[in-house]
Design an enzyme around this catalytic site. Structure first.
Site, PDB file in Angstrom:
ATOM      1  N   GLU A  22      -4.025  -6.220 -10.044  1.00 46.28           N
ATOM      2  CA  GLU A  22      -3.033  -6.617  -9.033  1.00 46.28           C
ATOM      3  C   GLU A  22      -3.036  -8.121  -8.831  1.00 46.28           C
ATOM      4  O   GLU A  22      -1.999  -8.749  -8.655  1.00 46.28           O
ATOM      5  CB  GLU A  22      -3.318  -5.922  -7.699  1.00 46.28           C
ATOM      6  CG  GLU A  22      -3.134  -4.428  -7.721  1.00 46.28           C
ATOM      7  CD  GLU A  22      -3.390  -3.807  -6.361  1.00 46.28           C
ATOM      8  OE1 GLU A  22      -2.418  -3.309  -5.777  1.00 46.28           O
ATOM      9  OE2 GLU A  22      -4.537  -3.843  -5.883  1.00 46.28           O
ATOM     10  N   TYR A  54      19.759 -17.528   8.095  1.00 45.79           N
ATOM     11  CA  TYR A  54      19.164 -16.451   7.303  1.00 45.79           C
ATOM     12  C   TYR A  54      18.491 -17.026   6.057  1.00 45.79           C
ATOM     13  O   TYR A  54      17.429 -16.550   5.654  1.00 45.79           O
ATOM     14  CB  TYR A  54      20.219 -15.431   6.852  1.00 45.79           C
ATOM     15  CG  TYR A  54      21.181 -14.966   7.913  1.00 45.79           C
ATOM     16  CD1 TYR A  54      20.808 -14.875   9.245  1.00 45.79           C
ATOM     17  CD2 TYR A  54      22.470 -14.604   7.572  1.00 45.79           C
ATOM     18  CE1 TYR A  54      21.702 -14.430  10.213  1.00 45.79           C
ATOM     19  CE2 TYR A  54      23.373 -14.158   8.523  1.00 45.79           C
ATOM     20  CZ  TYR A  54      22.975 -14.086   9.839  1.00 45.79           C
ATOM     21  OH  TYR A  54      23.867 -13.654  10.782  1.00 45.79           O
ATOM     22  N   GLU A  74      -1.696  -5.935   5.271  1.00 47.23           N
ATOM     23  CA  GLU A  74      -1.708  -6.284   6.683  1.00 47.23           C
ATOM     24  C   GLU A  74      -1.792  -7.801   6.860  1.00 47.23           C
ATOM     25  O   GLU A  74      -1.099  -8.378   7.707  1.00 47.23           O
ATOM     26  CB  GLU A  74      -2.897  -5.614   7.385  1.00 47.23           C
ATOM     27  CG  GLU A  74      -2.771  -4.102   7.509  1.00 47.23           C
ATOM     28  CD  GLU A  74      -3.221  -3.325   6.280  1.00 47.23           C
ATOM     29  OE1 GLU A  74      -3.406  -2.109   6.402  1.00 47.23           O
ATOM     30  OE2 GLU A  74      -3.375  -3.915   5.178  1.00 47.23           O
ATOM     31  N   LYS A 100       5.043  -1.567  -0.672  1.00 49.00           N
ATOM     32  CA  LYS A 100       4.327  -1.764  -1.937  1.00 49.00           C
ATOM     33  C   LYS A 100       4.568  -0.516  -2.789  1.00 49.00           C
ATOM     34  O   LYS A 100       3.711   0.356  -2.924  1.00 49.00           O
ATOM     35  CB  LYS A 100       2.837  -1.972  -1.660  1.00 49.00           C
ATOM     36  CG  LYS A 100       2.021  -2.394  -2.871  1.00 49.00           C
ATOM     37  CD  LYS A 100       0.584  -2.684  -2.453  1.00 49.00           C
ATOM     38  CE  LYS A 100      -0.235  -3.156  -3.628  1.00 49.00           C
ATOM     39  NZ  LYS A 100      -1.634  -3.470  -3.224  1.00 49.00           N
TER      40      LYS A 100
END
Length: 125
Positions: A22, A54, A74, A100
């Site tokens: 990862e 934006y 988190e 994810k």
């Protein structure tokens, strides 16, 4: 009364995770934002200066999410929330959802992720 600006489905490639592959290869994450602000003025004036851009929100989100590799979603979501609150004084609170979809879980699933809400402290304007 609180109004909402939202951005959904923002795809960012990043290297967050605990597993070695990862952090080396990275993967696609999808971010949804809800920004809580008072939009009364801009709803009357039609001036960008009276609201939040934006494009600037997306740029701030992307930088906060990609610039550091975190083990935990988190933490990555918290970094986005902190960056948005510190860059945009008009935003009173933010809800950040990080998906994810390719998480290394030995199961069939549609989605996994975290959703957190952070508010500006009352004594900080």
């Amino acid at each position: 009364m609180t109004d909402t600006i939202f951005v959904t489905g923002l795809v960012i490639h990043a290297r967050h995770g605990v597993m070695e592959h990862e952090t080396e290869v990275g993967q696609r994450f999808v971010i949804d934002l809800e920004l809580y602000a008072d939009l009364q003025e801009s709803s009357r004036t039609d001036r960008l200066a009276d609201t939040v851009s934006y494009a600037d929100v997306v740029a701030t989100t992307t930088a906060a999410f990609k610039n550091t590799n975190y083990k935990l979603l988190e933490r990555a979501a918290g970094a986005v929330a902190d960056a948005i609150l510190s860059h945009f004084s008009r935003i009173r609170a933010v809800k950040v959802t990080v998906h994810k979809p390719h998480a290394p879980i030995a199961a069939i699933f549609d989605d996994v992720g975290v959703m957190l809400t952070r508010s500006r402290h009352p004594n900080h304007g």
